[in-house]
Design a protein around this motif. Structure first.
Motif, PDB file in Angstrom:
ATOM      1  N   PHE A 125       0.494  14.186   3.490  1.00  0.00           N
ATOM      2  CA  PHE A 125       0.502  13.213   2.406  1.00  0.00           C
ATOM      3  C   PHE A 125      -0.625  12.211   2.617  1.00  0.00           C
ATOM      4  N   SER A 126      -0.856  11.387   1.600  1.00  0.00           N
ATOM      5  CA  SER A 126      -1.906  10.371   1.644  1.00  0.00           C
ATOM      6  C   SER A 126      -1.279   9.009   1.887  1.00  0.00           C
ATOM      7  N   ASN A 127      -1.773   8.303   2.904  1.00  0.00           N
ATOM      8  CA  ASN A 127      -1.239   7.006   3.301  1.00  0.00           C
ATOM      9  C   ASN A 127      -2.290   5.932   3.048  1.00  0.00           C
ATOM     10  N   GLU A 128      -1.992   5.067   2.088  1.00  0.00           N
ATOM     11  CA  GLU A 128      -2.917   3.999   1.719  1.00  0.00           C
ATOM     12  C   GLU A 128      -2.815   2.855   2.727  1.00  0.00           C
ATOM     13  N   ILE A 129      -3.970   2.452   3.263  1.00  0.00           N
ATOM     14  CA  ILE A 129      -4.037   1.366   4.236  1.00  0.00           C
ATOM     15  C   ILE A 129      -4.609   0.108   3.592  1.00  0.00           C
ATOM     16  N   ALA A 130      -5.558   0.293   2.698  1.00  0.00           N
ATOM     17  CA  ALA A 130      -6.175  -0.783   1.925  1.00  0.00           C
ATOM     18  C   ALA A 130      -6.641  -0.168   0.610  1.00  0.00           C
TER      19      ALA A 130
ATOM     20  N   PHE B 278       0.840  -1.205   0.000  1.00  0.00           N
ATOM     21  CA  PHE B 278       0.000   0.000   0.000  1.00  0.00           C
ATOM     22  C   PHE B 278       0.868   1.246   0.000  1.00  0.00           C
ATOM     23  N   GLY B 279       0.406   2.284  -0.733  1.00  0.00           N
ATOM     24  CA  GLY B 279       1.277   3.357  -1.141  1.00  0.00           C
ATOM     25  C   GLY B 279       1.234   4.639  -0.334  1.00  0.00           C
ATOM     26  N   LEU B 280       2.106   5.570  -0.741  1.00  0.00           N
ATOM     27  CA  LEU B 280       2.221   6.929  -0.205  1.00  0.00           C
ATOM     28  C   LEU B 280       2.104   7.886  -1.388  1.00  0.00           C
ATOM     29  N   TRP B 281       1.274   8.910  -1.253  1.00  0.00           N
ATOM     30  CA  TRP B 281       0.962   9.737  -2.411  1.00  0.00           C
ATOM     31  C   TRP B 281       0.829  11.215  -2.035  1.00  0.00           C
ATOM     32  N   GLU B 282       1.011  12.081  -3.024  1.00  0.00           N
ATOM     33  CA  GLU B 282       0.508  13.459  -3.056  1.00  0.00           C
ATOM     34  C   GLU B 282       0.953  14.341  -1.878  1.00  0.00           C
ATOM     35  N   PRO B 283       2.268  14.576  -1.727  1.00  0.00           N
ATOM     36  CA  PRO B 283       2.724  15.445  -0.640  1.00  0.00           C
ATOM     37  C   PRO B 283       2.306  16.902  -0.856  1.00  0.00           C
ATOM     38  N   PHE B 284       2.072  17.591   0.255  1.00  0.00           N
ATOM     39  CA  PHE B 284       1.771  19.025   0.271  1.00  0.00           C
ATOM     40  C   PHE B 284       2.533  19.621   1.453  1.00  0.00           C
ATOM     41  N   MET B 285       3.329  20.686   1.215  1.00  0.00           N
ATOM     42  CA  MET B 285       4.115  21.298   2.283  1.00  0.00           C
ATOM     43  C   MET B 285       3.647  22.716   2.565  1.00  0.00           C
ATOM     44  N   ARG B 286       3.753  23.098   3.836  1.00  0.00           N
ATOM     45  CA  ARG B 286       3.519  24.481   4.258  1.00  0.00           C
ATOM     46  C   ARG B 286       4.422  24.797   5.451  1.00  0.00           C
ATOM     47  N   MET B 287       4.658  26.089   5.678  1.00  0.00           N
ATOM     48  CA  MET B 287       5.385  26.534   6.862  1.00  0.00           C
ATOM     49  C   MET B 287       4.397  26.854   7.975  1.00  0.00           C
ATOM     50  N   SER B 288       4.767  26.525   9.209  1.00  0.00           N
ATOM     51  CA  SER B 288       3.960  26.933  10.351  1.00  0.00           C
ATOM     52  C   SER B 288       3.937  28.459  10.423  1.00  0.00           C
ATOM     53  N   GLN B 289       2.981  28.978  11.187  1.00  0.00           N
ATOM     54  CA  GLN B 289       2.791  30.422  11.246  1.00  0.00           C
ATOM     55  C   GLN B 289       4.026  31.138  11.791  1.00  0.00           C
ATOM     56  N   ASN B 290       4.767  30.499  12.703  1.00  0.00           N
ATOM     57  CA  ASN B 290       5.964  31.135  13.260  1.00  0.00           C
ATOM     58  C   ASN B 290       7.198  30.935  12.385  1.00  0.00           C
TER      59      ASN B 290
ATOM     60  N   LEU C 267     -12.669   5.338   4.297  1.00  0.00           N
ATOM     61  CA  LEU C 267     -12.790   6.255   3.173  1.00  0.00           C
ATOM     62  C   LEU C 267     -11.416   6.404   2.523  1.00  0.00           C
ATOM     63  N   ARG C 268     -11.433   6.784   1.252  1.00  0.00           N
ATOM     64  CA  ARG C 268     -10.168   7.007   0.555  1.00  0.00           C
ATOM     65  C   ARG C 268      -9.920   8.517   0.466  1.00  0.00           C
ATOM     66  N   ASP C 269      -9.403   9.089   1.564  1.00  0.00           N
ATOM     67  CA  ASP C 269      -9.046  10.506   1.593  1.00  0.00           C
ATOM     68  C   ASP C 269      -7.724  10.709   0.853  1.00  0.00           C
ATOM     69  N   GLY C 270      -7.641  11.771   0.048  1.00  0.00           N
ATOM     70  CA  GLY C 270      -6.402  12.014  -0.678  1.00  0.00           C
ATOM     71  C   GLY C 270      -6.375  13.357  -1.377  1.00  0.00           C
ATOM     72  N   MET C 271      -5.270  13.641  -2.053  1.00  0.00           N
ATOM     73  CA  MET C 271      -5.083  14.875  -2.837  1.00  0.00           C
ATOM     74  C   MET C 271      -5.261  16.112  -1.967  1.00  0.00           C
ATOM     75  N   VAL C 272      -4.469  16.204  -0.915  1.00  0.00           N
ATOM     76  CA  VAL C 272      -4.636  17.252   0.095  1.00  0.00           C
ATOM     77  C   VAL C 272      -4.134  18.606  -0.408  1.00  0.00           C
ATOM     78  N   GLY C 273      -4.861  19.663  -0.048  1.00  0.00           N
ATOM     79  CA  GLY C 273      -4.414  21.038  -0.213  1.00  0.00           C
ATOM     80  C   GLY C 273      -4.731  21.814   1.053  1.00  0.00           C
ATOM     81  N   VAL C 274      -3.867  22.758   1.441  1.00  0.00           N
ATOM     82  CA  VAL C 274      -4.036  23.513   2.685  1.00  0.00           C
ATOM     83  C   VAL C 274      -3.811  24.996   2.397  1.00  0.00           C
ATOM     84  N   ALA C 275      -4.606  25.860   3.055  1.00  0.00           N
ATOM     85  CA  ALA C 275      -4.436  27.306   2.891  1.00  0.00           C
ATOM     86  C   ALA C 275      -4.897  28.023   4.151  1.00  0.00           C
ATOM     87  N   PRO C 276      -4.316  29.187   4.450  1.00  0.00           N
ATOM     88  CA  PRO C 276      -4.815  30.003   5.564  1.00  0.00           C
ATOM     89  C   PRO C 276      -6.171  30.587   5.222  1.00  0.00           C
ATOM     90  N   VAL C 277      -6.983  30.808   6.244  1.00  0.00           N
ATOM     91  CA  VAL C 277      -8.324  31.353   6.063  1.00  0.00           C
ATOM     92  C   VAL C 277      -8.670  32.127   7.325  1.00  0.00           C
TER      93      VAL C 277
END
Length: 375
Positions: A170-175, A150-162, A206-216
């Motif tokens: 990233f997405s971690n496949e379990i099954a 089972f695989g590892l996919w789709e990394p997304f990086m961000r810096m902490s606020q400080n 559930l098959r969670d994946g393709m992560v994106g993150v943004a401040p709001v």
């Protein structure tokens, strides 16, 4: 203001980010000097060379994303090398910068080994660094790795606020039907990483994946983060979001962003960016409108939606707008102005882009004209 009544105005002029055929999965990185990097995968096949070589490529724009020029190559591989994501690190303290060193950019990507039959046998999220703004690259670390199946996919990086911690999601496949969103953290600029922590999907098949993150900002007051992902709650793909009010340490308030109204259709591969007023835009791919048989992901088009977070942790969303017609896939996004963003995507095997802006229904501000938006 009723943010649900706001719409996205999409520029009719398409931008060619990279004209080489067989390129895909573009992601944008805005640098402190005002330039913009885009990273993507190019598939090369040469006569007499067995198999396809994947080349992780970086282009740069110095004119506000109107044009891009080749800048660097991170790596090339005959294995499964893809899902490139770029992040510029904060400046080093005075005295720690080497002579001639420019800004440091990290690149995270999937870097998987294949056996002789082309099946996956080992999975990695690899991190490389460039110390000259994206031109030359060197290996830095393995953020996470594990053997098949089972695989590892789709990394997304961000810096902490400080500005002290790199967060790599990233997405971690379990099954085959179960995948969680994970995060690892680095406090030494990507050299070492913590053990993975589960962000979404724990206890749900559930098959969670393709992560994106943004401040709001919740109603313009409370700083928060939104994390968007595709998931399989409806059987096919739909898009959901979670919210963090502690800079990515914990997430909650899971909710729907966009779900197909037609059974068997999909909305997936989301990415998100934010505007000066704290609202966000999500780009994604969808195969909902067409009457022919679903062909996911080949039959998708690119769409976008604008949203605003309330103090209760819930979003209100405007109407969905089409950014590019099919066949289009794997969109990325970056903010271009206070109320404008650039969506990049693969369309017919070429990486392209369109700018769109946020406006009230029927309105077109002077700011839209500055970035080339037209009714």
């Amino acid at each position: 203001m009723n943010y649900a009544a706001r719409r996205l105005l999409v520029d009719t002029n398409e931008r060619f980010v990279h004209t080489t055929q067989h390129s895909t999965y573009p992601r944008l990185c805005q640098r402190r000097d005002g330039s913009i990097l885009t990273g993507f995968t190019v598939f090369q096949h040469q006569d007499g060379d067995a198999g396809t070589t994947r080349v992780l490529t970086v282009d740069r724009s110095t004119d506000g994303a109107r044009t891009f020029e080749p800048l660097g190559e991170i790596t090339r591989s005959k294995g499964d090398c893809d899902n490139l994501f770029l992040l510029e690190l904060p400046e080093l303290p005075e005295g720690e910068v080497e002579p001639g060193q420019q800004s440091t950019v990290l690149a995270a990507f999937r870097n998987h080994d294949l056996d002789d039959e082309g099946k996956h046998r080992f999975f990695r999220i690899t991190v490389c660094q460039s110390r000259d703004g994206g031109q030359h690259w060197e290996f830095l670390s393995q953020a996470v790795e594990k053997p098949a199946p089972f695989g590892l996919w789709e990394p997304f990086m961000r810096m902490s606020q400080n500005g002290l911690e790199v967060q790599l999601f990233f997405s971690n496949e379990i099954a085959a039907d179960d995948q969680d969103t994970m995060v690892v953290r680095s406090v030494d600029r990507g050299r070492t990483w913590t053990k993975p922590e589960c962000v979404t999907g724990d206890g749900e098949r559930l098959r969670d994946g393709m992560v994106g993150v943004a401040p709001v900002r919740a109603c313009g007051e409370h700083d928060a983060l939104v994390l968007v992902m595709e998931t399989t709650r409806q059987g096919t793909f739909s898009i959901e979001a979670v919210v963090s009010f502690d800079d990515g340490n914990t997430f909650g308030y899971r909710q729907v962003v966009s779900a197909p109204s037609i059974p068997g259709r999909n909305a997936g591969a989301p990415q998100v960016t934010s505007f000066r007023d704290g609202s966000v835009a999500v780009v994604f791919m969808s195969d909902e409108e067409h009457e022919d048989e679903p062909r996911w992901p080949q039959g998708a088009k690119i769409k976008a939606i604008h949203g605003r977070l309330g103090v209760d942790g819930r979003f209100s969303w405007g109407p969905v707008e089409v950014v590019e017609h099919r066949p289009s896939s794997w969109p990325g996004i970056g903010t271009m102005a206070d109320d404008a963003a650039l969506a990049v995507y693969e369309h017919a095997a070429v990486v392209r882009g369109r700018v769109f802006k946020v406006a009230a229904e029927g309105a077109l501000s002077e700011g839209a004209q500055r970035v080339g938006i037209h009714d």
